[in-house]
Design an enzyme around this catalytic site. Structure first.
Site, PDB file in Angstrom:
ATOM      1  N   ARG A 186     -20.441  20.560  19.344  1.00  0.00           N
ATOM      2  CA  ARG A 186     -22.009  19.894  19.660  1.00  0.00           C
ATOM      3  C   ARG A 186     -22.074  19.247  20.863  1.00  0.00           C
ATOM      4  NH1 ARG A 186     -22.391  18.948  13.843  1.00  0.00           N
ATOM      5  NH2 ARG A 186     -24.324  18.162  13.138  1.00  0.00           N
ATOM      6  N   LYS A 223     -27.146  26.979   8.592  1.00  0.00           N
ATOM      7  CA  LYS A 223     -26.039  27.635   8.913  1.00  0.00           C
ATOM      8  C   LYS A 223     -24.812  27.221   7.989  1.00  0.00           C
ATOM      9  CE  LYS A 223     -25.073  24.067  12.664  1.00  0.00           C
ATOM     10  NZ  LYS A 223     -25.925  23.407  12.226  1.00  0.00           N
ATOM     11  N   ARG A 230     -31.229  13.282  14.589  1.00  0.00           N
ATOM     12  CA  ARG A 230     -30.265  14.410  14.750  1.00  0.00           C
ATOM     13  C   ARG A 230     -31.119  15.519  15.257  1.00  0.00           C
ATOM     14  NH1 ARG A 230     -28.976  15.103   8.617  1.00  0.00           N
ATOM     15  NH2 ARG A 230     -27.827  16.884   9.487  1.00  0.00           N
ATOM     16  N   ARG A 281     -27.682  13.133   1.143  1.00  0.00           N
ATOM     17  CA  ARG A 281     -26.918  12.434   2.050  1.00  0.00           C
ATOM     18  C   ARG A 281     -27.972  11.355   2.804  1.00  0.00           C
ATOM     19  NH1 ARG A 281     -24.545  17.451   5.837  1.00  0.00           N
ATOM     20  NH2 ARG A 281     -25.362  15.856   7.480  1.00  0.00           N
ATOM     21  N   ARG A 299     -32.662  18.403   1.037  1.00  0.00           N
ATOM     22  CA  ARG A 299     -31.293  19.033   0.688  1.00  0.00           C
ATOM     23  C   ARG A 299     -30.604  17.975  -0.170  1.00  0.00           C
ATOM     24  NH1 ARG A 299     -27.765  20.580   5.862  1.00  0.00           N
ATOM     25  NH2 ARG A 299     -27.472  18.361   6.230  1.00  0.00           N
TER      26      ARG A 299
HETATM   27  P1  AMP Z   1     -23.146  17.770   9.824  1.00  0.00           P
HETATM   28  O1  AMP Z   1     -22.754  17.920   8.373  1.00  0.00           O
HETATM   29  O2  AMP Z   1     -22.674  19.147  10.694  1.00  0.00           O
HETATM   30  O3  AMP Z   1     -24.828  17.876   9.869  1.00  0.00           O
HETATM   31  O4  AMP Z   1     -22.732  16.513  10.464  1.00  0.00           O
HETATM   32  C1  AMP Z   1     -23.204  15.459  10.048  1.00  0.00           C
HETATM   33  C2  AMP Z   1     -22.923  14.261  11.030  1.00  0.00           C
HETATM   34  O5  AMP Z   1     -21.531  14.357  11.457  1.00  0.00           O
HETATM   35  C3  AMP Z   1     -23.358  14.450  12.448  1.00  0.00           C
HETATM   36  O6  AMP Z   1     -24.817  13.809  12.248  1.00  0.00           O
HETATM   37  C4  AMP Z   1     -22.630  13.680  13.326  1.00  0.00           C
HETATM   38  O7  AMP Z   1     -22.974  12.160  13.137  1.00  0.00           O
HETATM   39  C5  AMP Z   1     -21.239  13.831  12.908  1.00  0.00           C
HETATM   40  N1  AMP Z   1     -20.613  14.988  13.523  1.00  0.00           N
HETATM   41  C6  AMP Z   1     -20.239  16.435  12.739  1.00  0.00           C
HETATM   42  N2  AMP Z   1     -19.780  17.261  13.459  1.00  0.00           N
HETATM   43  C7  AMP Z   1     -19.845  16.695  14.827  1.00  0.00           C
HETATM   44  C8  AMP Z   1     -19.265  16.870  15.933  1.00  0.00           C
HETATM   45  N3  AMP Z   1     -19.006  18.125  16.418  1.00  0.00           N
HETATM   46  N4  AMP Z   1     -19.400  16.082  17.212  1.00  0.00           N
HETATM   47  C9  AMP Z   1     -20.037  14.750  16.922  1.00  0.00           C
HETATM   48  N5  AMP Z   1     -20.383  14.517  15.545  1.00  0.00           N
HETATM   49  C10 AMP Z   1     -20.153  15.170  14.403  1.00  0.00           C
END
Ligand code: AMP
Length: 222
Positions: A88, A13, A166, A155, A122
């Site tokens: 989330r 996404k 996750r 990452r 990734r």
């Molecule tokens: P992402 O890049 O969207 O995969 O986010 C990486 C990490 O950031 C996630 O695994 C969470 O630890 C944190 N994170 C990102 N967005 C949120 C959210 N809406 N609520 C809580 N934690 C978030």
């Protein structure tokens, strides 16, 4: 247009949001990127959330709602945005409802096997956050971003143990949002059956057609 992208981590996404922001001329708001910025700048918030993020757990809802409210109040969001990675949890969805009215929620689906393979390969640009993949969507020069020349890195939370965590958290906390937005009448399903590198253009065209009102649903893309 105010769009929200839902889907498991690694479903692509973020990549589709990055392309669509250029097509639709609205910014992508990735809460993951916003949080990584805080960590990089070593702000108080950044120091507090670093460990949570490395473990692949969720940052508390109140922090997230404040962060997103602040981002949305900025000028570039006036004509809309693509929310990527927020909400989330149901709590965050309720918080969002108090801030803004979303037009469409696009729910991206793919099976776990595809997702784990994709997430563990990734690589992301340190400077502009563009996403590549070690085998699929490779940069022209190894380790260097095509767009800005920034350094590419894996990452910490894309390592295997964290990826599994996750995915579990997604199933427990984020999946209920599919029902939530179905009830709100906003949900659009997109099932991606092939690697992004093979299917990207098709996905963008289908989403665009839907948003322009040319088609009534998206469904499976092969
Ligand atoms: P992402 O890049 O969207 O995969 O986010 C990486 C990490 O950031 C996630 O695994 C969470 O630890 C944190 N994170 C990102 N967005 C949120 C959210 N809406 N609520 C809580 N934690 C978030």
């Amino acid at each position: 247009m105010k769009l929200l992208f839902l889907g498991s981590p690694g479903v692509g996404k973020g990549t589709y949001a990055q392309v669509l922001t250029e097509v639709l001329r609205i910014p992508q708001i990735s809460t993951g990127d916003l949080l990584r910025e805080e960590v990089k700048k070593e702000t108080t918030l950044g120091k507090n959330i670093n460990e949570i993020m490395i473990r692949g757990e969720l940052v508390p809802d109140d922090i997230m709602i404040k962060l997103i409210k602040n981002r949305m109040s900025q000028k570039d969001c006036q004509n809309g945005f693509i929310l990527d990675g927020f909400p989330r949890t149901l709590n965050q969805a309720e918080g969002l409802k108090d801030i803004v009215k979303i037009d469409h929620v696009l729910n991206f689906k793919a099976n776990d096997e595809v997702i784990i393979e994709r997430l563990s390969g990734r690589i992301t640009c340190k400077k502009c956050s563009t996403i590549y993949h070690k085998t699929g969507n490779k940069p022209k020069k190894e380790g260097v971003c095509d767009k800005c020349g920034g350094e590419l890195f894996e990452r910490d939370d894309d390592k295997l143990a964290s990826v599994k965590n996750r995915l579990d958290i997604y199933k427990k906390k984020t999946k209920p949002l599919i029902d939530y937005y179905t009830k709100e009448g906003l949900l659009v399903e997109i099932t991606i059956n092939k690697p992004i590198s093979e299917i990207r253009e098709k996905v963008i065209t289908k989403i665009n057609d839907y948003l322009c009102g040319k088609t009534k649903k998206i469904g499976e893309i092969n």
